[in-house]
Design a protein around this motif. Structure first.
Motif, PDB file in Angstrom:
ATOM      1  N   ARG A  26       0.862  -1.224   0.104  1.00  0.00           N
ATOM      2  CA  ARG A  26      -0.051   0.099   0.017  1.00  0.00           C
ATOM      3  C   ARG A  26       0.980   1.308   0.112  1.00  0.00           C
ATOM      4  NH1 ARG A  26      -2.909  -3.901   2.485  1.00  0.00           N
ATOM      5  NH2 ARG A  26      -2.458  -3.406   4.567  1.00  0.00           N
ATOM      6  N   LEU A  27       1.901   1.119   0.688  1.00  0.00           N
ATOM      7  CA  LEU A  27       2.859   2.150   0.736  1.00  0.00           C
ATOM      8  C   LEU A  27       3.432   2.713  -0.743  1.00  0.00           C
ATOM      9  CD1 LEU A  27       5.037   1.803   3.796  1.00  0.00           C
ATOM     10  CD2 LEU A  27       3.366   3.580   3.449  1.00  0.00           C
ATOM     11  N   ALA A  28       3.759   1.492  -1.383  1.00  0.00           N
ATOM     12  CA  ALA A  28       3.848   1.676  -2.925  1.00  0.00           C
ATOM     13  C   ALA A  28       3.023   2.278  -3.696  1.00  0.00           C
ATOM     14  CB  ALA A  28       4.577   0.308  -3.555  1.00  0.00           C
ATOM     15  N   THR A  29       1.747   1.928  -3.452  1.00  0.00           N
ATOM     16  CA  THR A  29       0.565   2.649  -4.182  1.00  0.00           C
ATOM     17  C   THR A  29       0.683   4.144  -3.868  1.00  0.00           C
ATOM     18  OG1 THR A  29      -0.636   0.547  -4.171  1.00  0.00           O
ATOM     19  CG2 THR A  29      -1.899   2.663  -4.211  1.00  0.00           C
ATOM     20  N   VAL A  30       0.935   4.655  -2.468  1.00  0.00           N
ATOM     21  CA  VAL A  30       0.925   5.957  -1.848  1.00  0.00           C
ATOM     22  C   VAL A  30       1.966   6.659  -2.875  1.00  0.00           C
ATOM     23  CG1 VAL A  30       1.380   7.401  -0.147  1.00  0.00           C
ATOM     24  CG2 VAL A  30      -0.040   5.652   0.288  1.00  0.00           C
ATOM     25  N   ARG A  31       3.274   6.128  -2.947  1.00  0.00           N
ATOM     26  CA  ARG A  31       4.323   6.477  -3.504  1.00  0.00           C
ATOM     27  C   ARG A  31       4.112   7.080  -5.088  1.00  0.00           C
ATOM     28  NH1 ARG A  31       8.573   4.170  -5.903  1.00  0.00           N
ATOM     29  NH2 ARG A  31       8.287   2.330  -5.036  1.00  0.00           N
ATOM     30  N   THR A  35       9.792   9.046  -6.023  1.00  0.00           N
ATOM     31  CA  THR A  35      11.014   7.915  -5.791  1.00  0.00           C
ATOM     32  C   THR A  35      10.755   7.634  -4.090  1.00  0.00           C
ATOM     33  OG1 THR A  35      12.556   9.754  -4.991  1.00  0.00           O
ATOM     34  CG2 THR A  35      12.639   9.082  -7.456  1.00  0.00           C
ATOM     35  N   GLN A  36      11.404   6.540  -3.729  1.00  0.00           N
ATOM     36  CA  GLN A  36      11.777   6.280  -2.479  1.00  0.00           C
ATOM     37  C   GLN A  36      12.279   7.395  -1.690  1.00  0.00           C
ATOM     38  OE1 GLN A  36      13.287   2.110  -2.140  1.00  0.00           O
ATOM     39  NE2 GLN A  36      11.337   1.356  -2.536  1.00  0.00           N
ATOM     40  N   ALA A  40      11.117   9.005   1.621  1.00  0.00           N
ATOM     41  CA  ALA A  40      11.893   9.032   2.789  1.00  0.00           C
ATOM     42  C   ALA A  40      11.854  10.515   3.302  1.00  0.00           C
ATOM     43  CB  ALA A  40      13.018   8.323   2.334  1.00  0.00           C
ATOM     44  N   ALA A  41      12.167  11.312   2.528  1.00  0.00           N
ATOM     45  CA  ALA A  41      12.589  12.576   2.827  1.00  0.00           C
ATOM     46  C   ALA A  41      11.076  13.276   3.395  1.00  0.00           C
ATOM     47  CB  ALA A  41      12.812  13.646   1.603  1.00  0.00           C
ATOM     48  N   LEU A  42      10.071  13.065   2.670  1.00  0.00           N
ATOM     49  CA  LEU A  42       8.621  13.158   3.433  1.00  0.00           C
ATOM     50  C   LEU A  42       8.290  13.072   4.830  1.00  0.00           C
ATOM     51  CD1 LEU A  42       5.938  14.554   2.641  1.00  0.00           C
ATOM     52  CD2 LEU A  42       5.101  12.399   1.898  1.00  0.00           C
ATOM     53  N   MET A  43       8.897  11.758   5.092  1.00  0.00           N
ATOM     54  CA  MET A  43       8.695  11.090   6.173  1.00  0.00           C
ATOM     55  C   MET A  43       9.744  11.381   7.309  1.00  0.00           C
ATOM     56  SD  MET A  43       7.210   7.475   5.222  1.00  0.00           S
ATOM     57  CE  MET A  43       5.555   6.856   4.593  1.00  0.00           C
ATOM     58  N   GLY A  44      10.775  11.876   6.739  1.00  0.00           N
ATOM     59  CA  GLY A  44      11.986  12.360   7.843  1.00  0.00           C
ATOM     60  C   GLY A  44      12.562  11.022   8.121  1.00  0.00           C
ATOM     61  N   VAL A  45      12.882   9.927   7.072  1.00  0.00           N
ATOM     62  CA  VAL A  45      13.636   8.709   7.550  1.00  0.00           C
ATOM     63  C   VAL A  45      14.592   8.512   6.554  1.00  0.00           C
ATOM     64  CG1 VAL A  45      11.865   7.712   8.688  1.00  0.00           C
ATOM     65  CG2 VAL A  45      11.772   7.203   6.347  1.00  0.00           C
ATOM     66  N   LYS A  47      16.503   6.788   3.309  1.00  0.00           N
ATOM     67  CA  LYS A  47      15.977   6.058   2.330  1.00  0.00           C
ATOM     68  C   LYS A  47      16.055   4.516   2.414  1.00  0.00           C
ATOM     69  CE  LYS A  47      16.871   5.269  -2.683  1.00  0.00           C
ATOM     70  NZ  LYS A  47      17.591   5.486  -4.031  1.00  0.00           N
ATOM     71  N   ASN A  48      17.010   4.014   2.950  1.00  0.00           N
ATOM     72  CA  ASN A  48      16.812   2.486   3.272  1.00  0.00           C
ATOM     73  C   ASN A  48      15.882   1.988   4.143  1.00  0.00           C
ATOM     74  OD1 ASN A  48      19.091   2.292   1.564  1.00  0.00           O
ATOM     75  ND2 ASN A  48      20.677   2.514   3.228  1.00  0.00           N
ATOM     76  N   THR A  49      15.480   3.186   5.022  1.00  0.00           N
ATOM     77  CA  THR A  49      14.357   2.820   5.991  1.00  0.00           C
ATOM     78  C   THR A  49      13.206   2.639   5.465  1.00  0.00           C
ATOM     79  OG1 THR A  49      15.810   3.768   7.894  1.00  0.00           O
ATOM     80  CG2 THR A  49      13.234   3.540   8.008  1.00  0.00           C
ATOM     81  N   TYR A  50      12.864   3.790   4.575  1.00  0.00           N
ATOM     82  CA  TYR A  50      11.661   3.541   3.504  1.00  0.00           C
ATOM     83  C   TYR A  50      11.789   2.472   2.749  1.00  0.00           C
ATOM     84  CZ  TYR A  50       7.705   4.586   0.654  1.00  0.00           C
ATOM     85  OH  TYR A  50       6.555   4.511  -0.252  1.00  0.00           O
TER      86      TYR A  50
END
Length: 178
Positions: A26-31, A35-36, A40-45, A47-50
């Motif tokens: 579902r996160l991939a759908t949201v994305r 890009t990942q 990641a920047a949007l969530m503040g984590v 890129k590997n974490t995302y």
């Protein structure tokens, strides 16, 4: 480690968990086409974490989920797959009628929509149940908000009244309600 990264738990053996994999899909759908790295920047984590979120290797934390909810995504859908994907995709049942609803359209658009709807009802010598009146009013106000001129919304109001009162797609023969 930042507070946001502390809100995210990692599985001990770094293997995908079925529930997390579903959330990741579902996160991939949201994305979408982003890009990942953008996500990641949007969530503040990192890129590997995302990336681990999407692959189901890491559980998304409440702070990251809150970012997506603020973007209009339905947290229930993100976590369970149930309900609409977006919070703005349909009516949301209010649990507490004391809470104000967000304003979707400007007052001026609602006022003009109400006038157009009432004119159409008067012309058809018809009335609508309150729920039908409200639905038609919101529809007309949204058309005005999208920039459709009043002159173009007026015939649409007449056709809408005809459709509601007769149930016919073209609204040719409106029944009277008075």
């Amino acid at each position: 480690m930042s507070a946001r990264e502390n809100s995210v738990r990692t599985s001990e053996e770094e293997s995908a968990k079925p529930v997390w994999v579903s959330i990741g899909a579902r996160l991939a759908t949201v994305r979408g086409s982003r890009t990942q790295g953008d996500m990641a920047a949007l969530m503040g984590v990192a890129k590997n974490t995302y990336g681990r979120f999407e692959r189901g290797l890491r559980e998304i934390g409440a702070e990251c989920l809150a970012v997506l909810v603020k973007e209009g995504w339905n947290g229930n859908w993100l976590l369970t797959g149930e309900g609409p994907e977006r919070l703005d995709s349909g009516p949301i049942q209010r649990q507490n009628n004391d809470l104000p609803q967000s304003q979707v359209v400007r007052h001026a658009s609602v006022k003009i929509a109400a006038q157009l709807l009432q004119e159409a009802l008067d012309d058809a010598n018809a009335t609508l149940a309150p729920a039908q009146f409200g639905e038609a009013l919101v529809l007309l106000a949204q058309l005005l908000e999208k920039g459709l001129p009043e002159a173009e919304v007026r015939p649409f109001a007449r056709q809408t009244v005809g459709m509601i009162t007769t149930g016919a797609p073209n609204g040719a023969t409106a029944s009277t309600g008075r």
